[in-house]
Write a protein that holds these residues in place. Structure first.
Motif, PDB file in Angstrom:
ATOM      1  N   GLY A 138       0.789  -1.223   0.000  1.00  0.00           N
ATOM      2  CA  GLY A 138       0.000   0.000   0.000  1.00  0.00           C
ATOM      3  C   GLY A 138       0.815   1.264   0.000  1.00  0.00           C
ATOM      4  O   GLY A 138       0.278   2.358  -0.187  1.00  0.00           O
ATOM      5  N   CYS A 139       2.108   1.154   0.208  1.00  0.00           N
ATOM      6  CA  CYS A 139       2.960   2.347   0.230  1.00  0.00           C
ATOM      7  C   CYS A 139       3.213   2.832  -1.195  1.00  0.00           C
ATOM      8  O   CYS A 139       3.521   2.029  -2.079  1.00  0.00           O
ATOM      9  N   PRO A 140       3.100   4.137  -1.435  1.00  0.00           N
ATOM     10  CA  PRO A 140       3.398   4.656  -2.776  1.00  0.00           C
ATOM     11  C   PRO A 140       4.831   4.335  -3.193  1.00  0.00           C
ATOM     12  O   PRO A 140       5.756   4.393  -2.383  1.00  0.00           O
ATOM     13  N   ARG A 178      12.941   1.848   7.770  1.00  0.00           N
ATOM     14  CA  ARG A 178      12.392   3.203   7.712  1.00  0.00           C
ATOM     15  C   ARG A 178      10.913   3.191   7.331  1.00  0.00           C
ATOM     16  O   ARG A 178      10.121   3.973   7.865  1.00  0.00           O
ATOM     17  N   LEU A 179      10.547   2.343   6.401  1.00  0.00           N
ATOM     18  CA  LEU A 179       9.146   2.263   5.985  1.00  0.00           C
ATOM     19  C   LEU A 179       8.259   1.775   7.131  1.00  0.00           C
ATOM     20  O   LEU A 179       7.199   2.344   7.404  1.00  0.00           O
ATOM     21  N   PRO A 205       4.734   6.216  11.262  1.00  0.00           N
ATOM     22  CA  PRO A 205       3.523   6.090  12.086  1.00  0.00           C
ATOM     23  C   PRO A 205       2.241   6.291  11.271  1.00  0.00           C
ATOM     24  O   PRO A 205       2.238   6.962  10.237  1.00  0.00           O
ATOM     25  N   ASN A 206       1.166   5.683  11.741  1.00  0.00           N
ATOM     26  CA  ASN A 206      -0.183   5.937  11.214  1.00  0.00           C
ATOM     27  C   ASN A 206      -0.331   5.628   9.726  1.00  0.00           C
ATOM     28  O   ASN A 206      -0.984   6.364   8.979  1.00  0.00           O
ATOM     29  N   VAL A 207       0.319   4.542   9.290  1.00  0.00           N
ATOM     30  CA  VAL A 207       0.156   4.084   7.913  1.00  0.00           C
ATOM     31  C   VAL A 207      -0.145   2.588   7.955  1.00  0.00           C
ATOM     32  O   VAL A 207       0.135   1.903   8.944  1.00  0.00           O
ATOM     33  N   LEU A 208      -0.722   2.077   6.875  1.00  0.00           N
ATOM     34  CA  LEU A 208      -1.136   0.678   6.852  1.00  0.00           C
ATOM     35  C   LEU A 208       0.033  -0.286   7.038  1.00  0.00           C
ATOM     36  O   LEU A 208      -0.139  -1.375   7.597  1.00  0.00           O
ATOM     37  N   TRP A 209       1.207   0.081   6.540  1.00  0.00           N
ATOM     38  CA  TRP A 209       2.360  -0.818   6.575  1.00  0.00           C
ATOM     39  C   TRP A 209       3.234  -0.615   7.815  1.00  0.00           C
ATOM     40  O   TRP A 209       4.292  -1.214   7.936  1.00  0.00           O
ATOM     41  N   SER A 210       2.786   0.225   8.726  1.00  0.00           N
ATOM     42  CA  SER A 210       3.564   0.489   9.943  1.00  0.00           C
ATOM     43  C   SER A 210       3.688  -0.776  10.791  1.00  0.00           C
ATOM     44  O   SER A 210       2.718  -1.493  11.024  1.00  0.00           O
ATOM     45  N   ASN A 211       4.909  -1.033  11.272  1.00  0.00           N
ATOM     46  CA  ASN A 211       5.150  -2.186  12.140  1.00  0.00           C
ATOM     47  C   ASN A 211       6.402  -1.888  12.974  1.00  0.00           C
ATOM     48  O   ASN A 211       7.505  -2.302  12.600  1.00  0.00           O
TER      49      ASN A 211
END
Length: 205
Positions: A17-19, A156-157, A161-167
């Motif tokens: 989902g990350c651009p 880094r990805l 914070p506050n993104v679908l791929w955050s872990n």
């Protein structure tokens, strides 16, 4: 090697989902961070002619790189001493024995050379890091360090914070992987750059 294109598919899988433009940017930043921390991109310049009457010498470095550390400088195959800019003596003619770093690409000799040094000109050995504009890494560097750069980019990805791929937990794991690769890369680069110790054996009568 166009390293971003090579690493992009794996990085995209790690951050669904990350651009794509964001992933590319993080990979470029990761490469800069990797070589800044490891000092593993070592460059020995081509011979730079030194012209009589000119103290300043311009170094030619790989495109889109920034120098990090000078390890040695030689002129006429003799080592030059590193000195600070403020300790440079006034301009006097003589045989250069030292240099100061003025800018990222400019060295100033401690004496104004009286003769030309062309084939036996100045050679420098230094560590560089790619800028975020750099597209290409030498093949041998890419294959040696691809996993470390990829881990840094993925970390880094996932730390965003506050993104679908955050872990955050996986981000820390990837940062740790990158740190291991950095340590290994620096150790290997130091070993390759170490001076050769020649042992001389004297025969007895």
């Amino acid at each position: 090697m166009h390293y971003v294109d090579e690493l992009l598919p794996e990085a995209l899988i790690a951050a669904p989902g990350c651009p794509e433009t964001v992933v590319e940017r993080m990979l470029r930043v990761a490469a800069t961070d990797f070589y800044r921390a490891s000092l593993a991109w070592r460059v020995t310049t081509e011979v730079v002619p030194v012209i009589a009457g000119r103290r300043d010498v311009e170094l030619e470095l790989p495109a889109d790189t920034t120098p990090l550390r000078l390890y040695w400088v030689r002129l006429d195959d003799a080592p030059l001493d590193a000195i600070s800019e403020r300790n440079l003596p006034p301009a006097r003619e003589g045989t250069p024995t030292g240099y100061a770093k003025l800018t990222d690409h400019t060295l100033r000799l401690d004496r104004v050379p009286q003769v030309n040094y062309r084939r036996n000109g100045l050679v420098a050995h230094l560590a560089v890091t790619p800028t975020v504009q750099c597209d290409d890494l030498p093949d041998e560097l890419f294959y040696a360090h691809r996993d470390g750069i990829l881990s840094g980019g993925v970390a880094r990805l996932m730390a965003m914070p506050n993104v679908l791929w955050s872990n955050p937990a996986l981000a820390q794991a990837h940062y740790a992987l990158m740190a291991d690769h950095v340590t290994r890369a620096r150790r290997e680069a130091d070993a390759l750059s170490a001076p050769v110790v020649r042992k001389v054996r004297y025969g007895g009568l």
